[in-house]
Scaffold this motif. Sequence first.
Motif, PDB file in Angstrom:
ATOM      1  N   LEU A  35       0.813  -1.211   0.000  1.00 56.15           N
ATOM      2  CA  LEU A  35       0.000   0.000   0.000  1.00 56.15           C
ATOM      3  C   LEU A  35       0.848   1.263   0.000  1.00 56.15           C
ATOM      4  N   LEU A  36       1.988   1.256   0.683  1.00 53.44           N
ATOM      5  CA  LEU A  36       2.874   2.411   0.643  1.00 53.44           C
ATOM      6  C   LEU A  36       3.490   2.586  -0.743  1.00 53.44           C
ATOM      7  N   ALA A  37       3.821   1.481  -1.386  1.00 50.98           N
ATOM      8  CA  ALA A  37       4.338   1.566  -2.757  1.00 50.98           C
ATOM      9  C   ALA A  37       3.259   2.113  -3.688  1.00 50.98           C
ATOM     10  N   ALA A  38       2.037   1.640  -3.533  1.00 51.74           N
ATOM     11  CA  ALA A  38       0.935   2.145  -4.355  1.00 51.74           C
ATOM     12  C   ALA A  38       0.732   3.638  -4.131  1.00 51.74           C
ATOM     13  N   ALA A  39       0.823   4.073  -2.883  1.00 54.66           N
ATOM     14  CA  ALA A  39       0.682   5.507  -2.583  1.00 54.66           C
ATOM     15  C   ALA A  39       1.781   6.311  -3.268  1.00 54.66           C
ATOM     16  N   SER A  40       2.996   5.794  -3.264  1.00 57.03           N
ATOM     17  CA  SER A  40       4.095   6.539  -3.884  1.00 57.03           C
ATOM     18  C   SER A  40       3.968   6.557  -5.412  1.00 57.03           C
ATOM     19  N   TYR A  41       3.337   5.573  -5.996  1.00 56.05           N
ATOM     20  CA  TYR A  41       3.161   5.564  -7.447  1.00 56.05           C
ATOM     21  C   TYR A  41       2.282   6.721  -7.909  1.00 56.05           C
ATOM     22  N   PHE A  42       1.383   7.189  -7.035  1.00 56.78           N
ATOM     23  CA  PHE A  42       0.541   8.323  -7.403  1.00 56.78           C
ATOM     24  C   PHE A  42       1.375   9.589  -7.611  1.00 56.78           C
ATOM     25  N   VAL A  43       2.515   9.686  -6.937  1.00 55.40           N
ATOM     26  CA  VAL A  43       3.412  10.824  -7.158  1.00 55.40           C
ATOM     27  C   VAL A  43       3.864  10.826  -8.619  1.00 55.40           C
ATOM     28  N   GLY A  44       4.269   9.673  -9.116  1.00 62.13           N
ATOM     29  CA  GLY A  44       4.697   9.571 -10.511  1.00 62.13           C
ATOM     30  C   GLY A  44       3.573   9.830 -11.489  1.00 62.13           C
ATOM     31  N   ILE A  45       2.382   9.379 -11.162  1.00 58.39           N
ATOM     32  CA  ILE A  45       1.235   9.615 -12.036  1.00 58.39           C
ATOM     33  C   ILE A  45       0.964  11.110 -12.147  1.00 58.39           C
ATOM     34  N   ILE A 155      12.676  -4.762  -7.924  1.00 57.60           N
ATOM     35  CA  ILE A 155      11.267  -5.185  -7.959  1.00 57.60           C
ATOM     36  C   ILE A 155      10.342  -3.974  -7.907  1.00 57.60           C
ATOM     37  N   TYR A 156      10.629  -3.042  -6.995  1.00 58.39           N
ATOM     38  CA  TYR A 156       9.816  -1.832  -6.843  1.00 58.39           C
ATOM     39  C   TYR A 156       9.798  -1.023  -8.133  1.00 58.39           C
ATOM     40  N   ASP A 157      10.949  -0.872  -8.745  1.00 62.14           N
ATOM     41  CA  ASP A 157      11.033  -0.073  -9.955  1.00 62.14           C
ATOM     42  C   ASP A 157      10.329  -0.748 -11.122  1.00 62.14           C
ATOM     43  N   ARG A 158      10.484  -2.031 -11.242  1.00 61.95           N
ATOM     44  CA  ARG A 158       9.779  -2.755 -12.311  1.00 61.95           C
ATOM     45  C   ARG A 158       8.269  -2.667 -12.117  1.00 61.95           C
ATOM     46  N   ALA A 159       7.819  -2.765 -10.877  1.00 63.14           N
ATOM     47  CA  ALA A 159       6.389  -2.623 -10.594  1.00 63.14           C
ATOM     48  C   ALA A 159       5.909  -1.217 -10.943  1.00 63.14           C
ATOM     49  N   TYR A 160       6.725  -0.202 -10.637  1.00 56.15           N
ATOM     50  CA  TYR A 160       6.365   1.178 -10.970  1.00 56.15           C
ATOM     51  C   TYR A 160       6.233   1.351 -12.482  1.00 56.15           C
ATOM     52  N   GLU A 161       7.169   0.816 -13.219  1.00 59.76           N
ATOM     53  CA  GLU A 161       7.093   0.915 -14.679  1.00 59.76           C
ATOM     54  C   GLU A 161       5.858   0.195 -15.220  1.00 59.76           C
ATOM     55  N   GLN A 164       2.761   2.346 -14.435  1.00 61.83           N
ATOM     56  CA  GLN A 164       2.685   3.510 -15.322  1.00 61.83           C
ATOM     57  C   GLN A 164       2.259   3.117 -16.735  1.00 61.83           C
ATOM     58  N   LYS A 165       2.833   2.061 -17.229  1.00 61.80           N
ATOM     59  CA  LYS A 165       2.594   1.686 -18.621  1.00 61.80           C
ATOM     60  C   LYS A 165       1.252   0.988 -18.815  1.00 61.80           C
ATOM     61  N   HIS A 166       0.972   0.004 -18.006  1.00 69.20           N
ATOM     62  CA  HIS A 166      -0.204  -0.835 -18.259  1.00 69.20           C
ATOM     63  C   HIS A 166      -1.433  -0.408 -17.464  1.00 69.20           C
ATOM     64  N   ILE A 167      -1.313  -0.317 -16.168  1.00 67.43           N
ATOM     65  CA  ILE A 167      -2.498  -0.041 -15.337  1.00 67.43           C
ATOM     66  C   ILE A 167      -2.953   1.402 -15.513  1.00 67.43           C
ATOM     67  N   TRP A 168      -2.035   2.373 -15.286  1.00 63.73           N
ATOM     68  CA  TRP A 168      -2.442   3.761 -15.448  1.00 63.73           C
ATOM     69  C   TRP A 168      -2.767   4.066 -16.907  1.00 63.73           C
ATOM     70  N   ARG A 172      -6.104   5.934 -17.645  1.00 62.00           N
ATOM     71  CA  ARG A 172      -5.939   7.249 -18.238  1.00 62.00           C
ATOM     72  C   ARG A 172      -6.824   7.377 -19.482  1.00 62.00           C
ATOM     73  N   GLY A 173      -6.857   6.338 -20.273  1.00 61.42           N
ATOM     74  CA  GLY A 173      -7.675   6.367 -21.474  1.00 61.42           C
ATOM     75  C   GLY A 173      -9.150   6.510 -21.155  1.00 61.42           C
ATOM     76  N   ARG A 174      -9.584   5.957 -20.037  1.00 62.01           N
ATOM     77  CA  ARG A 174     -11.005   6.062 -19.650  1.00 62.01           C
ATOM     78  C   ARG A 174     -11.316   7.390 -18.974  1.00 62.01           C
ATOM     79  N   LEU A 175     -10.377   7.916 -18.219  1.00 62.21           N
ATOM     80  CA  LEU A 175     -10.617   9.168 -17.499  1.00 62.21           C
ATOM     81  C   LEU A 175     -10.523  10.402 -18.374  1.00 62.21           C
ATOM     82  N   PHE A 176      -9.567  10.409 -19.277  1.00 63.50           N
ATOM     83  CA  PHE A 176      -9.285  11.613 -20.056  1.00 63.50           C
ATOM     84  C   PHE A 176      -9.753  11.522 -21.498  1.00 63.50           C
TER      85      PHE A 176
END
Length: 177
Positions: A35-45, A155-161, A164-168, A172-176
């Motif tokens: 959950l902390l990793a997920a929270a930090s991913y929002f910074v990148g988004i 692992i953290y960085d690969r999950a972040y990528e 960003q690429k697949h989930i967001w 993103r396509g649905r929101l914007f």
Amino acid sequence: MHVNAKRVAFGGLMLALTILCMVLGSVIESNTLFLLAAASYFVGIVIRETGMMTGLAFYLGAVLLGFLLAPNKLYVVSFSAMGFYILGIEFTWRQLGRSTKKINRKALLWAVKYVIFNLLYVPGLFFFQELLFGRSLPALWMIGAVAAGQIALWIYDRAYEYVQKHIWGKFRGRLFS
């Protein structure tokens, strides 16, 4: 300063999700790191959607609001380190994109990633081992903890990528649209 209403609404929604992940990390102890990793991913988004300065303001706001609302302040410190890492790599990637020199950007980015991570991780590991482990660790265990951190970074960085690429990318396509 002209601020777009859509950008403010988007930032507020992402901030709410960030704080929710931090608070849930305190409540659901078995998923704290996730959950902390997920929270930090929002910074990148936020950085990728609205720019570096807005992302920096978002990060600072998330840290301050986390200290006010999250029950476990140590988790907010962990989030702030993860979020700072995201800020650092996004800033570096943007700077490398502006470079006109012929360099291997991907290799240089990975080197910067490991430098940023180790500047945060190694001093924290050595200076706060009583807090993290409950006792002082032998040298061999500390070497193992440093090595485990390097694997965890990968692992953290690969999950972040992936996020960003697949989930967001799908959201993103649905929101914007």
